[in-house]
Write a protein that holds these residues in place. Sequence first.
Motif, PDB file in Angstrom:
ATOM      1  N   SER A   1       0.900  -1.142   0.049  1.00 35.21           N
ATOM      2  CA  SER A   1      -0.018   0.027  -0.069  1.00 35.21           C
ATOM      3  C   SER A   1       0.859   1.280  -0.029  1.00 35.21           C
ATOM      4  O   SER A   1       1.922   1.227  -0.042  1.00 35.21           O
ATOM      5  CB  SER A   1      -0.796   0.032   1.338  1.00 35.21           C
ATOM      6  OG  SER A   1      -0.127  -0.059   2.545  1.00 35.21           O
ATOM      7  N   ASN A   2       0.332   2.389  -0.180  1.00 36.52           N
ATOM      8  CA  ASN A   2       0.953   3.639  -0.204  1.00 36.52           C
ATOM      9  C   ASN A   2       2.108   3.808  -1.265  1.00 36.52           C
ATOM     10  O   ASN A   2       2.959   4.136  -1.228  1.00 36.52           O
ATOM     11  CB  ASN A   2       1.621   3.973   1.163  1.00 36.52           C
ATOM     12  CG  ASN A   2       0.598   3.938   2.301  1.00 36.52           C
ATOM     13  OD1 ASN A   2      -0.627   4.218   2.337  1.00 36.52           O
ATOM     14  ND2 ASN A   2       0.719   3.317   3.692  1.00 36.52           N
ATOM     15  N   GLN A   3       1.651   3.507  -2.414  1.00 40.34           N
ATOM     16  CA  GLN A   3       2.458   3.497  -3.567  1.00 40.34           C
ATOM     17  C   GLN A   3       3.048   5.086  -3.794  1.00 40.34           C
ATOM     18  O   GLN A   3       2.469   5.936  -3.756  1.00 40.34           O
ATOM     19  CB  GLN A   3       1.984   3.250  -4.901  1.00 40.34           C
ATOM     20  CG  GLN A   3       2.845   3.659  -6.015  1.00 40.34           C
ATOM     21  CD  GLN A   3       2.237   3.307  -7.499  1.00 40.34           C
ATOM     22  OE1 GLN A   3       1.872   2.065  -7.595  1.00 40.34           O
ATOM     23  NE2 GLN A   3       1.592   4.231  -8.024  1.00 40.34           N
TER      24      GLN A   3
ATOM     25  N   VAL B   1       8.383   5.375   2.649  1.00 38.68           N
ATOM     26  CA  VAL B   1       7.003   5.389   2.594  1.00 38.68           C
ATOM     27  C   VAL B   1       6.659   4.596   3.681  1.00 38.68           C
ATOM     28  O   VAL B   1       7.281   3.276   3.817  1.00 38.68           O
ATOM     29  CB  VAL B   1       6.495   4.431   1.365  1.00 38.68           C
ATOM     30  CG1 VAL B   1       4.987   4.281   1.357  1.00 38.68           C
ATOM     31  CG2 VAL B   1       7.099   5.106   0.034  1.00 38.68           C
ATOM     32  N   THR B   2       5.897   4.913   4.572  1.00 35.27           N
ATOM     33  CA  THR B   2       5.605   4.281   5.965  1.00 35.27           C
ATOM     34  C   THR B   2       4.653   3.304   5.789  1.00 35.27           C
ATOM     35  O   THR B   2       3.635   3.324   4.973  1.00 35.27           O
ATOM     36  CB  THR B   2       5.093   5.405   7.087  1.00 35.27           C
ATOM     37  OG1 THR B   2       6.031   6.401   7.244  1.00 35.27           O
ATOM     38  CG2 THR B   2       4.814   4.650   8.285  1.00 35.27           C
TER      39      THR B   2
ATOM     40  N   PHE C   1      11.618  -2.619   9.421  1.00 37.27           N
ATOM     41  CA  PHE C   1      10.616  -3.103  10.325  1.00 37.27           C
ATOM     42  C   PHE C   1      10.183  -1.878  10.985  1.00 37.27           C
ATOM     43  O   PHE C   1      10.872  -1.018  11.625  1.00 37.27           O
ATOM     44  CB  PHE C   1      11.275  -4.091  11.311  1.00 37.27           C
ATOM     45  CG  PHE C   1      10.263  -4.507  12.268  1.00 37.27           C
ATOM     46  CD1 PHE C   1       9.578  -5.508  12.064  1.00 37.27           C
ATOM     47  CD2 PHE C   1      10.001  -3.931  13.553  1.00 37.27           C
ATOM     48  CE1 PHE C   1       8.567  -6.005  12.902  1.00 37.27           C
ATOM     49  CE2 PHE C   1       9.025  -4.239  14.287  1.00 37.27           C
ATOM     50  CZ  PHE C   1       8.105  -5.325  14.128  1.00 37.27           C
ATOM     51  N   ASN C   2       8.875  -1.581  11.049  1.00 39.56           N
ATOM     52  CA  ASN C   2       8.378  -0.570  11.774  1.00 39.56           C
ATOM     53  C   ASN C   2       7.384  -0.876  12.927  1.00 39.56           C
ATOM     54  O   ASN C   2       7.938  -0.219  14.079  1.00 39.56           O
ATOM     55  CB  ASN C   2       7.197   0.137  10.570  1.00 39.56           C
ATOM     56  CG  ASN C   2       6.663   1.365  11.569  1.00 39.56           C
ATOM     57  OD1 ASN C   2       5.802   1.341  12.341  1.00 39.56           O
ATOM     58  ND2 ASN C   2       6.829   2.387  10.693  1.00 39.56           N
TER      59      ASN C   2
ATOM     60  N   ASP D   1       8.335  -0.325   6.442  1.00 43.66           N
ATOM     61  CA  ASP D   1       8.555   0.941   5.736  1.00 43.66           C
ATOM     62  C   ASP D   1       9.488   0.546   4.345  1.00 43.66           C
ATOM     63  O   ASP D   1      10.536  -0.467   4.554  1.00 43.66           O
ATOM     64  CB  ASP D   1       9.499   1.838   6.480  1.00 43.66           C
ATOM     65  CG  ASP D   1       8.449   2.270   7.765  1.00 43.66           C
ATOM     66  OD1 ASP D   1       7.364   2.009   7.829  1.00 43.66           O
ATOM     67  OD2 ASP D   1       9.213   2.796   8.692  1.00 43.66           O
ATOM     68  N   LEU D   2       9.032   1.152   3.354  1.00 43.76           N
ATOM     69  CA  LEU D   2       9.963   0.852   2.032  1.00 43.76           C
ATOM     70  C   LEU D   2      10.680   2.414   1.801  1.00 43.76           C
ATOM     71  O   LEU D   2      10.201   3.456   1.959  1.00 43.76           O
ATOM     72  CB  LEU D   2       9.104   0.954   0.806  1.00 43.76           C
ATOM     73  CG  LEU D   2       9.746   0.911  -0.625  1.00 43.76           C
ATOM     74  CD1 LEU D   2      10.695  -0.458  -0.687  1.00 43.76           C
ATOM     75  CD2 LEU D   2       8.747   0.917  -1.607  1.00 43.76           C
ATOM     76  N   ILE D   3      12.306   2.283   1.894  1.00 43.74           N
ATOM     77  CA  ILE D   3      12.893   3.238   1.681  1.00 43.74           C
ATOM     78  C   ILE D   3      13.474   3.525   0.291  1.00 43.74           C
ATOM     79  O   ILE D   3      14.271   2.275  -0.171  1.00 43.74           O
ATOM     80  CB  ILE D   3      14.111   3.475   2.802  1.00 43.74           C
ATOM     81  CG1 ILE D   3      13.526   3.347   4.353  1.00 43.74           C
ATOM     82  CG2 ILE D   3      15.164   4.511   2.574  1.00 43.74           C
ATOM     83  CD1 ILE D   3      14.651   2.902   5.358  1.00 43.74           C
TER      84      ILE D   3
END
Length: 511
Positions: free
Chosen positions: A212-214, A229-230, A273-274, A321-323
């Motif tokens: 999600s949250n592209q 992107v959290t 990891f969030n 999270d995607l960084i």
Amino acid sequence: MRIITYKNYFNSVRLVTISVFVLIGVLSNQAYGQSLGFFKGSDCIMATPGDLLTGCIATDYISVQYEKFRKGFDTPAGWTLQVRANGDFSNGSAIIPAQFVSISYNGSDGAGPSGVSGTGSKMLSTTTPASLITTSSPLQSPPTTYFVHRLNMVVAGGSHLSAGTGTFSTTLTLTLVAQNGTIIATNDRVSVSFKVDYSSTCSGATLNSYYSNQPTFSDYASLMNGRTVTDAVSLQYQPNEANCTGWSLKVRANGNFTSGSNSVLPQYFSLRFNRVASGSPTAAQIGVTNNAIALAYSDVPLIDQSDAPFVKYGGTEHKYDLIIAGGNHLLVPNGMYTASLTFTLYNQNNQIVSTRIQDVTFQVNSSSNSYTMVLQNSADVIDMVFNTIANYQDGVSVSKLRGLKVTGYNPYQVLIKTSGSNLENSTAATIPVSAVNIETTKYTVTSGALINTFTRALSTADQIIISNPMANSTHQVVEYSLRYYTAPSDPRLLGKSGIFNTRVLFVAIPL
């Protein structure tokens, strides 16, 4: 054997044969009037990794019932009780050898003969009976007609208990043996078992995921800055019956992020990891860190050997999270870029438990890509040759007439920068890129002089070499000449040998 003949009243003769069989050395239970009964207590349960290491003890687990002595029964002191396993312990699909289980005498109900002592803990064998007691008093009836001995069962801890979960069962043969070896009574159906409620195999656990949250990159600045992107990737665990610890979660990229023929390498993308969004165990119990983990074409661990097990039948969800690292690698044409990631759940033995393939995407919809730039007239390769002393003393200049064509329908700037701070050769020798200068001049004749061009020393920093504030039709397609040159007698070029390379990037952005 004898044959008896006689004549009956009907004057006929009959022969009657009588056979007598004598059994020497084996006396049946019925001959002594003796039997062995039993009842057992609660199975011991191993439900944690620590339990598997230490094993368990079932105290007074088997109660052996000596009963039905016939009157006048008498066997000398020295009689004993022997035990043998009829097979290994099994849960129906896996085996734990009987040798890892021991039986020991723990006491009596006080009604039996005195002078009974245990011989210690005896490891079970499927071939050789072991004596559990020694005796210094005879068995006599009367006064003894019934008594009970209590036996402990010990399950040794160790890796052999990692065979799987379930109730592991077998049967034992208990035998009452006289001092001279005569079997007085036996029971070969003494059922025993223990329960393993923990498994390191994680069998039955499954993995699911969603994205999600592209993120979308809409301008040059965002492409250079990157994006975090959290909660972009969610991993869901369904442990079902599994409550294993030591499990690991790993991820690998199955290829580049691609859009058509354009691509970005996965090394510029990381997962971090969030939080534990739902379920157990907690992040602290797992021992997971919040370090960013760069993607690669091979497995990299996101969680390495969890310190805590799953909770049976309890769903768990983790957020990552995607960084996306910013930089020149994102200077790609507009489009949707997609990579396939494989997430794999491993048990502590590094065996695959479950896998999940998840697509991860980002979009480039940058205004800078509304301009078209073409390096033409062989301006995409610049060879600066230093093979005489004059080249060093006078400097070298390479010109590309009409080397750059820019098409844009809105005002723009053209930035220039290099991919690295040095030109490098195959031996890792270097020349600073600032030893080379670039001069840009407008070639196309237009009706105005508002287009500005500049001369710059090459650098990794963004530098403006063209500024076109015009949007009218005479300034929408413009060609520029490029000249690369070095300063005379530049000491940075002295004593260098080989072919030195770097990449030069031209970037058009809105003005």
